[in-house]
Design a protein around this motif. Structure first.
Motif, PDB file in Angstrom:
ATOM      1  N   UNK A 260     -11.003   7.366   7.723  1.00  0.00           N
ATOM      2  CA  UNK A 260     -10.258   7.957   6.611  1.00  0.00           C
ATOM      3  C   UNK A 260      -9.008   8.673   7.117  1.00  0.00           C
ATOM      4  N   UNK A 261      -9.161   9.364   8.236  1.00  0.00           N
ATOM      5  CA  UNK A 261      -8.021  10.066   8.826  1.00  0.00           C
ATOM      6  C   UNK A 261      -6.944   9.080   9.263  1.00  0.00           C
ATOM      7  N   UNK A 262      -7.361   7.963   9.870  1.00  0.00           N
ATOM      8  CA  UNK A 262      -6.399   6.942  10.286  1.00  0.00           C
ATOM      9  C   UNK A 262      -5.702   6.319   9.082  1.00  0.00           C
ATOM     10  N   UNK A 263      -6.420   6.203   7.971  1.00  0.00           N
ATOM     11  CA  UNK A 263      -5.800   5.668   6.750  1.00  0.00           C
ATOM     12  C   UNK A 263      -4.731   6.621   6.231  1.00  0.00           C
ATOM     13  N   UNK A 344       4.412   2.454  -1.897  1.00  0.00           N
ATOM     14  CA  UNK A 344       4.684   1.560  -0.783  1.00  0.00           C
ATOM     15  C   UNK A 344       4.003   2.056   0.501  1.00  0.00           C
ATOM     16  N   UNK A 345       3.987   3.372   0.688  1.00  0.00           N
ATOM     17  CA  UNK A 345       3.319   3.933   1.862  1.00  0.00           C
ATOM     18  C   UNK A 345       1.810   3.713   1.784  1.00  0.00           C
ATOM     19  N   UNK A 346       1.243   3.821   0.578  1.00  0.00           N
ATOM     20  CA  UNK A 346      -0.186   3.535   0.393  1.00  0.00           C
ATOM     21  C   UNK A 346      -0.489   2.086   0.775  1.00  0.00           C
ATOM     22  N   UNK A 347       0.386   1.206   0.350  1.00  0.00           N
ATOM     23  CA  UNK A 347       0.182  -0.219   0.634  1.00  0.00           C
ATOM     24  C   UNK A 347       0.180  -0.469   2.131  1.00  0.00           C
ATOM     25  N   UNK A 348       1.137   0.134   2.836  1.00  0.00           N
ATOM     26  CA  UNK A 348       1.195  -0.082   4.279  1.00  0.00           C
ATOM     27  C   UNK A 348       0.030   0.608   4.980  1.00  0.00           C
ATOM     28  N   UNK A 349      -0.347   1.795   4.475  1.00  0.00           N
ATOM     29  CA  UNK A 349      -1.474   2.507   5.059  1.00  0.00           C
ATOM     30  C   UNK A 349      -2.755   1.710   4.974  1.00  0.00           C
ATOM     31  N   UNK A 350      -2.952   1.039   3.844  1.00  0.00           N
ATOM     32  CA  UNK A 350      -4.158   0.220   3.680  1.00  0.00           C
ATOM     33  C   UNK A 350      -4.096  -1.021   4.569  1.00  0.00           C
ATOM     34  N   UNK A 359     -10.054   0.764   1.183  1.00  0.00           N
ATOM     35  CA  UNK A 359     -11.265   1.532   0.851  1.00  0.00           C
ATOM     36  C   UNK A 359     -11.237   2.886   1.548  1.00  0.00           C
ATOM     37  N   UNK A 360     -10.850   2.903   2.825  1.00  0.00           N
ATOM     38  CA  UNK A 360     -10.817   4.157   3.582  1.00  0.00           C
ATOM     39  C   UNK A 360      -9.761   5.104   3.023  1.00  0.00           C
ATOM     40  N   UNK A 361      -8.592   4.557   2.663  1.00  0.00           N
ATOM     41  CA  UNK A 361      -7.548   5.401   2.087  1.00  0.00           C
ATOM     42  C   UNK A 361      -7.985   5.947   0.739  1.00  0.00           C
ATOM     43  N   UNK A 362      -8.627   5.112  -0.064  1.00  0.00           N
ATOM     44  CA  UNK A 362      -9.130   5.563  -1.359  1.00  0.00           C
ATOM     45  C   UNK A 362     -10.166   6.670  -1.189  1.00  0.00           C
ATOM     46  N   UNK A 363     -11.059   6.493  -0.224  1.00  0.00           N
ATOM     47  CA  UNK A 363     -12.057   7.537   0.047  1.00  0.00           C
ATOM     48  C   UNK A 363     -11.394   8.843   0.482  1.00  0.00           C
ATOM     49  N   UNK A 364     -10.356   8.722   1.301  1.00  0.00           N
ATOM     50  CA  UNK A 364      -9.637   9.911   1.757  1.00  0.00           C
ATOM     51  C   UNK A 364      -8.966  10.623   0.581  1.00  0.00           C
TER      52      UNK A 364
END
Length: 419
Positions: A260-263, A344-350, A359-364
């Motif tokens: 989650x932290x990496x996301x 756009x940052x969310x997209x690249x993060x995922x 999923x990890x970014x959403x959980x974070x």
């Protein structure tokens, strides 16, 4: 002309208060309905917290309005009368403008104290002692006086030596803004937070791999002891060039899993890869340019009506008095651009997180809402004028997460963290 200026500021205050009232009414209506993202108890608590802060904001806005009327009516003239006999003109300008800044700073202190030790303490956020708050406040005050005096002196010299002073003043202030962004991590570490290198070698290695994928080069990954002040979760990348740092709040390390932290960091790296920091600086530059262009070409009749000479100190005080108005006007534009950048940052993060990155970014994001007690619903007007981040529920939907049923009259809200 003075009445026009006062009328514009009055309209700004009325719109600001109206938006806050609409937000309070909306939250009070929705906070006892079916909770979203939070448990029923936390949903109600988050709603009450948001309402309490918005009520304080209304009082603060009204006090600022009274202070504005005071300055326009007699305050500036009074300050000038106290320093007008100073022999050195540059020192006189610095003394007048910085007295204006200091008085406004002092007026803001009760609101800062109330938010920290009454509202935040009531809702379980504040970990700071009174001594820590006094220390932080004193350091901020000293930095404001020292750095502010240097900036005032710089603008004074420009106004007195250049016919097109407003353009050169804009360039000077714009350079100061860039310099502050570069030095912010170092100043924060030096005076406010204790930054220590990340001790978890496995996590540090994973972060380095993530940065390598986007070509981000930093001077290191650091952990901030942010928990000594409050329990909120956050992380930030600061600085330019070799001065760039990755800073993780210790609260973030305690609450998020490694993935989650990496996301979250992948999201921040998305901003870097897309050059969002430069876009934001360009927007700030546009706002500053508009501000200096307007106040650099005000008619002399305004100064006559105010009973003041068109001196550098008067120009600088008027600029600062109207900064909130121009910021409020520019905020919707900046918000639209910023919210697009966040998607756009969310997209690249995922994508950086691999097959399970979304999923990890959403959980974070869900943990950030829960831990920060961010009320996830807001009035559309409030989003339009105040949100730099997209509503968290909209972000989750973009990541393919089912957030459940939302009433058609409801509008999804934001996550308070800066990610």
């Amino acid at each position: 002309m003075v009445m026009t200026i006062v009328g514009i500021y009055t309209l700004y205050v009325l719109i600001t208060i109206y938006v806050s009232v609409m937000q309070i009414g909306y939250i009070n209506l929705i906070k006892r309905k079916t909770p979203v993202l939070l448990s029923a108890a936390d949903f109600l608590k988050a709603g009450n917290y948001a309402v309490a802060k918005e009520k304080l904001s209304i009082v603060n806005t009204f006090v600022d309005y009274l202070v504005f009327i005071m300055w326009i009516g007699f305050g500036i003239k009074y300050l000038v009368s106290q320093y007008y006999t100073m022999a050195n003109e540059a020192w006189m300008n610095i003394a007048i403008v910085m007295s204006f800044v200091i008085i406004n700073y002092i007026i803001s202190l009760p609101f800062s104290y109330y938010e920290k030790f009454v509202i935040d303490a009531k809702f379980g956020f504040n970990n700071s002692s009174l001594g820590q708050w006094i220390k932080d406040t004193f350091i901020s005050f000293v930095m404001t006086v020292v750095l502010g005096s240097l900036v005032v002196w710089g603008i004074y010299e420009i106004i007195t030596n250049f016919q097109l002073w407003w353009l050169w003043s804009f360039l000077f202030i714009f350079a100061v803004v860039i310099l502050i962004n570069m030095l912010y991590p170092a100043f924060r570490a030096m005076f406010f937070d204790k930054l220590t290198p990340l001790q978890d070698e496995a996590l540090d290695s994973e972060i380095q791999k993530l940065m390598d994928k986007t070509g981000f080069v930093s001077s290191g990954v650091f952990v901030s002891d942010a928990s000594k002040r409050d329990n909120r979760l956050n992380a930030y990348f600061g600085g330019f060039g070799k001065a760039k740092r990755v800073v993780l709040f210790d609260t973030l390390l305690k609450k998020l899993t490694t993935k989650e932290l990496l996301a979250v960091l992948g999201h921040e790296l998305g901003h870097f890869a897309h050059g969002d920091i430069y876009k934001n600086i360009a927007l700030v530059g546009a706002m500053l340019f508009a501000m200096f262009a307007i106040f650099g070409n005000l008619p002399d009749s305004l100064y006559l009506e105010l009973g003041l000479a068109k001196e550098p100190y008067v120009i600088m005080i008027l600029l600062m008095l109207f900064m909130p108005v121009l910021g409020f006007i520019m905020m919707p534009v900046m918000g639209v651009v910023s919210r697009h950048n966040e998607y756009e940052a969310d997209k690249m993060g995922s994508e950086l997180g691999g097959s399970a990155g979304s999923i990890e970014l959403a959980n974070a994001l869900k943990k950030l809402v829960t831990e920060n007690k961010s009320f996830p619903l807001s009035h559309p007007l409030y989003i339009f004028f105040h949100y730099t981040h997209p509503p968290v529920i909209e972000r989750l939907k973009e990541l393919g997460v089912d957030v459940g049923y939302i009433e058609k009259s409801g509008t999804e809200g934001k996550c308070e963290a800066d990610i």
